[in-house]
Design a protein around this motif. Structure first.
Motif, short mmCIF file in Angstrom:
data_model
loop_
_atom_site.label_atom_id
_atom_site.label_comp_id
_atom_site.label_asym_id
_atom_site.label_seq_id
_atom_site.Cartn_x
_atom_site.Cartn_y
_atom_site.Cartn_z
N THR A 95 -36.36 -3.28 -15.10
CA THR A 95 -34.95 -3.62 -14.84
C THR A 95 -34.51 -4.74 -15.77
O THR A 95 -35.32 -5.31 -16.52
N SER A 96 -33.24 -5.05 -15.72
CA SER A 96 -32.72 -6.15 -16.56
C SER A 96 -33.35 -7.48 -16.17
O SER A 96 -33.62 -8.33 -17.03
N GLN A 97 -33.63 -7.68 -14.88
CA GLN A 97 -34.26 -8.92 -14.44
C GLN A 97 -35.71 -9.01 -14.92
O GLN A 97 -36.15 -10.07 -15.37
N THR A 98 -36.46 -7.90 -14.80
CA THR A 98 -37.85 -7.95 -15.25
C THR A 98 -37.93 -8.10 -16.77
O THR A 98 -38.84 -8.75 -17.29
N SER B 91 -32.41 -21.41 -20.97
CA SER B 91 -32.84 -21.30 -19.57
C SER B 91 -34.24 -21.86 -19.36
O SER B 91 -34.62 -22.21 -18.25
N GLU C 71 -40.61 -3.52 -11.32
CA GLU C 71 -40.28 -3.52 -9.90
C GLU C 71 -40.45 -2.11 -9.35
O GLU C 71 -40.18 -1.13 -10.06
N SER D 293 -35.67 -19.52 -8.03
CA SER D 293 -35.13 -18.20 -8.36
C SER D 293 -34.86 -18.03 -9.85
O SER D 293 -34.34 -16.99 -10.26
N ARG D 294 -35.21 -19.01 -10.66
CA ARG D 294 -35.01 -18.89 -12.10
C ARG D 294 -35.97 -17.85 -12.68
O ARG D 294 -37.13 -17.79 -12.31
N LEU D 295 -35.46 -17.05 -13.62
CA LEU D 295 -36.28 -16.01 -14.26
C LEU D 295 -37.04 -16.61 -15.43
O LEU D 295 -36.84 -16.25 -16.60
N THR E 195 -35.72 -9.80 -18.60
CA THR E 195 -35.45 -11.22 -18.84
C THR E 195 -36.69 -12.06 -18.54
O THR E 195 -37.02 -12.99 -19.29
N LEU E 196 -37.38 -11.75 -17.46
CA LEU E 196 -38.59 -12.49 -17.10
C LEU E 196 -39.67 -12.31 -18.17
O LEU E 196 -40.36 -13.28 -18.53
#
Length: 424
Positions: free
Chosen positions: A334-337, A379, A323, A202-204, A339-340
């Protein structure tokens, strides 16, 4: 008439009433006067006392006797007197002096003296051991005192504690049942290895090789840039131009000092690395893609502003770093995408920098704070530290570069451990 006799009055000598003060001329470390205090039982005047040094220490002429670790002890037929542990605490912030006046020389000599608070012990009671009291007995005695002499509020607290006390004997009959229930309900829980694997998945960050023996094996190039997209990049136009300005004009994102500096450095070589040029081109495309989709994602605007980029690369970036919400057909950032996207970009930066990247320059290019960018590099498994002389020679950097902290990726790969929150 009687004649009065005359007499001369003797003039008073002003020097007769003067007293001079002087510090003791004895060596500072020599045994001197000691002040003692008897807060409880007082020793008879005939009791003899001795002063001992409790710790071995190097003593020179400048060492004050009052500062030495000393112990004063004496005894009578029935009682022992000795310095208590409070002696040191009583002298903190205070200094005591003893003065002796010599009437003949009219001189008062002063010397510092330590203060000792004496305690005592009855000799006949030395052999007696204190009665052993269990924790339960102590609690019961405390409750009895509270019931007898406590306030109304204290008595209520004691009764409430008694009501909440568990009956251990009553639990013995259900202990086996509870243990079986716990084992049955915890069978579905993942093992430590399974939980770690789930956390790693699950790590970005890009796909990685946990068993890599060298930094180049941790994040493979085509796990970040798909091979189909890699083949569409052509570095020839950038390599053929002569000036830095012309090279920058051919990039998708032209405001990155990090990319421009590295591109100039690579192209200045007699035989420029096509792999490095293509990697820098892809990083430039990723920066431009992030800049376009940072606030609001519009697919038409992305294709319009990246018109010089092959469509397969744009489609790949959209599919991997956006997403599509449930019930919608429009992708969004999004914030997750984001970061990825950044961690994929930083993994490519590490490849170009031989796995030692100056994060300050990248943070300025992305208008981000240094700690935020450093956290993303961490990370990936990097450590933020200064380079050693060996690393400086390996990278061909001057000694002055050793003052700048860099994100260094090394093996074995180790990710940062999650912080444990302290209880308030």
């Amino acid at each position: 008439m009687a004649t009065a006799s005359t007499s001369k009055k003797r003039k008073r000598d002003d020097n007769e009433d003067k007293i001079s003060f002087a510090l003791s001329s004895q060596p500072k470390s020599q045994l001197g006067p000691v002040l003692v205090n008897f807060p409880a039982v007082k020793a008879p005047k005939s009791t003899a006392f001795d002063c001992y040094q409790t710790e071995k220490a190097s003593v020179d002429e400048d060492t004050q006797f009052a500062a030495l670790p000393t112990l004063v002890a004496g005894e009578t037929d029935a009682v022992d007197f000795f310095s208590s542990s409070e002696s040191r605490r009583a002298s903190v912030g205070s200094r005591y002096f003893v003065a002796v006046h010599n009437k003949r020389t009219k001189t008062t000599t002063i010397r510092e003296a330590p203060l000792h608070i004496l305690t005592h012990q009855v000799k006949a009671l030395k052999s007696l051991k204190p009665a052993e009291v269990s924790t339960l007995q102590r609690l019961e005695a405390r409750a009895a005192l509270g019931e007898s002499f406590g306030t109304k509020k204290a008595k209520q607290a004691i009764r409430a504690q008694e009501r909440n006390k568990l009956d251990v004997s009553a639990m013995e009959t259900v202990a086996d049942h509870l243990q079986e229930s716990i084992q049955r309900n915890t069978q579905a829980l993942p093992s430590r290895e399974e939980a770690q694997a789930t956390a790693d998945s699950s790590r970005l960050i890009p796909p990685y090789n946990p068993d890599a023996e060298t930094p180049s094996e941790i994040y493979s190039l085509h796990s970040i840039i798909p091979e189909a997209e890699w083949k569409t990049l052509s570095p020839s136009a950038i390599i053929q131009v002569d000036s830095s300005k012309e090279r920058t004009a051919l990039l998708s994102y032209q405001r990155s000092n990090w990319i421009n500096q590295h591109m100039d450095l690579v192209c200045a070589s007699p035989s420029p690395s096509r792999t490095h040029v293509k990697t820098l081109m892809y990083i430039s495309i990723m920066m431009a893609f992030r800049n376009i989709t940072f606030r609001k994602f519009d697919k038409l605007i992305v294709y319009e502003k990246l018109s010089g980029v092959p469509s397969i690369i744009i489609d790949g970036l959209i599919s991997r770093f956006t997403e599509t919400p449930r019930g919608s057909t429009e992708p969004q950032s999004t914030s997750q995408t984001e970061t990825l996207l950044l961690t994929h970009m930083f993994a490519l930066c590490l490849r170009v920098d031989d796995y030692a990247t100056d994060t300050t320059l990248i943070a300025n290019d992305l208008s981000q704070k240094g700690p935020t960018i450093n956290a993303l590099f961490k990370s990936l498994g990097c450590k933020i530290s200064k380079l050693t002389m060996h690393d400086l020679k390996r990278l061909g950097l001057p000694d002055s570069a050793g003052e700048t902290k860099r994100a260094v990726l090394s093996t074995p790969l180790a990710f940062p451990k999650p912080r444990v929150k302290r209880r308030a």
